[in-house]
Design an enzyme around this catalytic site. Structure first.
Site, mmCIF file in Angstrom:
data_model
loop_
_atom_site.group_PDB
_atom_site.id
_atom_site.type_symbol
_atom_site.label_atom_id
_atom_site.label_comp_id
_atom_site.label_asym_id
_atom_site.label_seq_id
_atom_site.Cartn_x
_atom_site.Cartn_y
_atom_site.Cartn_z
ATOM 1 N N ASN A 107 82.811 -26.224 -7.002
ATOM 2 C CA ASN A 107 81.825 -26.600 -8.019
ATOM 3 C C ASN A 107 80.626 -25.670 -7.842
ATOM 4 O O ASN A 107 79.848 -25.823 -6.909
ATOM 5 C CB ASN A 107 81.432 -28.070 -7.800
ATOM 6 C CG ASN A 107 80.322 -28.523 -8.731
ATOM 7 O OD1 ASN A 107 79.919 -27.786 -9.626
ATOM 8 N ND2 ASN A 107 79.829 -29.727 -8.521
ATOM 9 N N TRP A 108 80.535 -24.693 -8.746
ATOM 10 C CA TRP A 108 79.479 -23.686 -8.600
ATOM 11 C C TRP A 108 78.107 -24.224 -9.017
ATOM 12 O O TRP A 108 77.101 -23.536 -8.863
ATOM 13 C CB TRP A 108 79.819 -22.435 -9.421
ATOM 14 C CG TRP A 108 81.055 -21.705 -8.954
ATOM 15 C CD1 TRP A 108 81.894 -22.079 -7.934
ATOM 16 C CD2 TRP A 108 81.597 -20.481 -9.477
ATOM 17 N NE1 TRP A 108 82.914 -21.176 -7.792
ATOM 18 C CE2 TRP A 108 82.760 -20.175 -8.718
ATOM 19 C CE3 TRP A 108 81.215 -19.611 -10.496
ATOM 20 C CZ2 TRP A 108 83.537 -19.037 -8.972
ATOM 21 C CZ3 TRP A 108 81.991 -18.478 -10.751
ATOM 22 C CH2 TRP A 108 83.140 -18.198 -9.984
ATOM 23 N N LYS A 109 78.077 -25.411 -9.600
ATOM 24 C CA LYS A 109 76.828 -26.035 -10.065
ATOM 25 C C LYS A 109 76.029 -25.044 -10.934
ATOM 26 O O LYS A 109 76.635 -24.241 -11.641
ATOM 27 C CB LYS A 109 76.030 -26.575 -8.871
ATOM 28 C CG LYS A 109 76.887 -27.511 -7.999
ATOM 29 C CD LYS A 109 76.122 -28.313 -7.001
ATOM 30 C CE LYS A 109 77.076 -29.198 -6.197
ATOM 31 N NZ LYS A 109 76.417 -30.020 -5.199
ATOM 32 N N GLY A 112 80.821 -27.474 -2.846
ATOM 33 C CA GLY A 112 79.638 -26.984 -3.553
ATOM 34 C C GLY A 112 79.179 -25.651 -2.971
ATOM 35 O O GLY A 112 79.753 -24.595 -3.250
ATOM 36 N N GLY A 113 78.154 -25.704 -2.138
ATOM 37 C CA GLY A 113 77.523 -24.498 -1.591
ATOM 38 C C GLY A 113 78.487 -23.442 -1.075
ATOM 39 O O GLY A 113 78.352 -22.255 -1.385
#
Ligand code: 13P
Length: 256
Positions: A9-11, A234-235
């Site tokens: 999830n690259w947000k 995420g990160g």
């Protein structure tokens, strides 16, 4: 048997040139992987370019959100078919950041889940408790509420097509991972809920990902848990080396 999955999830990160670079880097590093479903979820603005970059590769495309209506006067929103049109196969729904900052509720997540299935997208439905809720001993209550109400009125056949992501809010972006035992406990609870309400077959088939400070160094111990089928990252998904190492670590784990 459930397939393992690692989704990134690259947000709200990566302009298109950076997104293409990341996608190309992942393609180079991961082309041999065939036992883990690899999914990247760039921001809307980079979906088209990443779709082209990953075309005919083993990297699949997902979006981070969508609206539940098919079209119409909903300024600023994106419809399910617009995502399909760009080559998306997956869509993350009900992420805790959407629930917290954009007032998403189980009800809107439920509408979106149904709309995604109708459009032929695989929803990755996120559930998870906050630190306050965990400390108040409400973890299972919150998870049950998220699972039952976000997935309300879906048939067993529809449920078999979705992915659930357990993301404890206190572990997201904090560097504080749930221990493998803490995560396994909740994953088992989710499977038991599905067994009780639907069937043992469904509970055994459904893919459940863990998310929250997943890194190369903790992937293996998490994905080796009996009820954890992979991760929503995420990160660490923003970097070719980190994300590739996570996928490779998952690849060494047994299938359940
Ligand atoms: P981090 O991996 O940065 O903690 O984020 C997890 C997440 O929210 C994935 O959806």
């Amino acid at each position: 048997m459930r397939r393992k999955m690692i989704a990134g999830n690259w947000k709200m990160n990566k302009i298109t040139a950076e997104a293409i670079e990341l996608a190309n880097g992942l393609k180079r590093e991961l082309y041999k992987i065939d036992d883990v479903d690899i999914v990247v979820c760039p921001p809307f603005t980079a979906l088209e370019e990443v779709s082209e970059a990953t075309y005919e590769s083993n990297i699949k495309l997902g979006a981070q959100n969508m609206h539940w209506e098919e079209s119409g006067a909903f300024t600023g929103e994106i419809a399910p078919m617009m995502l399909k049109d760009l080559g998306c196969e997956f869509v993350i729904l009900g992420h805790s950041e959407r629930r917290l900052y954009f007032h998403e509720t189980n009800d809107t997540v439920n509408k979106k889940t149904k709309a995604a299935l109708k459009a032929g997208l695989t929803p990755i439905v996120c559930v998870g408790e906050t630190l306050q809720e965990r400390e108040a001993g409400k973890t299972f209550e919150v998870i049950q509420d998220h699972v039952y109400n976000s997935l309300k009125d879906l048939t067993e056949e529809e449920l078999a097509k979705i992915i659930i992501a357990y993301e404890p809010v206190w572990a997201i972006g904090t560097g504080k991972t749930a221990s493998p035992e803490q995560a396994q406990e909740v994953h088992k609870f989710i499977r038991d809920l599905l067994k009780k309400k639907y069937s043992e077959v469904l509970a055994e088939e459904i893919v459940i990902l863990y998310g929250g400070s997943v890194k190369p160094g903790n992937t293996k111990e998490l994905v080796n848990q009996i009820d954890i089928d992979g991760a929503l990252v995420g990160g660490a998904s923003l970097d070719v080396k980190n994300f590739s190492e996570i996928v490779n670590a998952a690849s060494t784990c047994g299938t359940k």
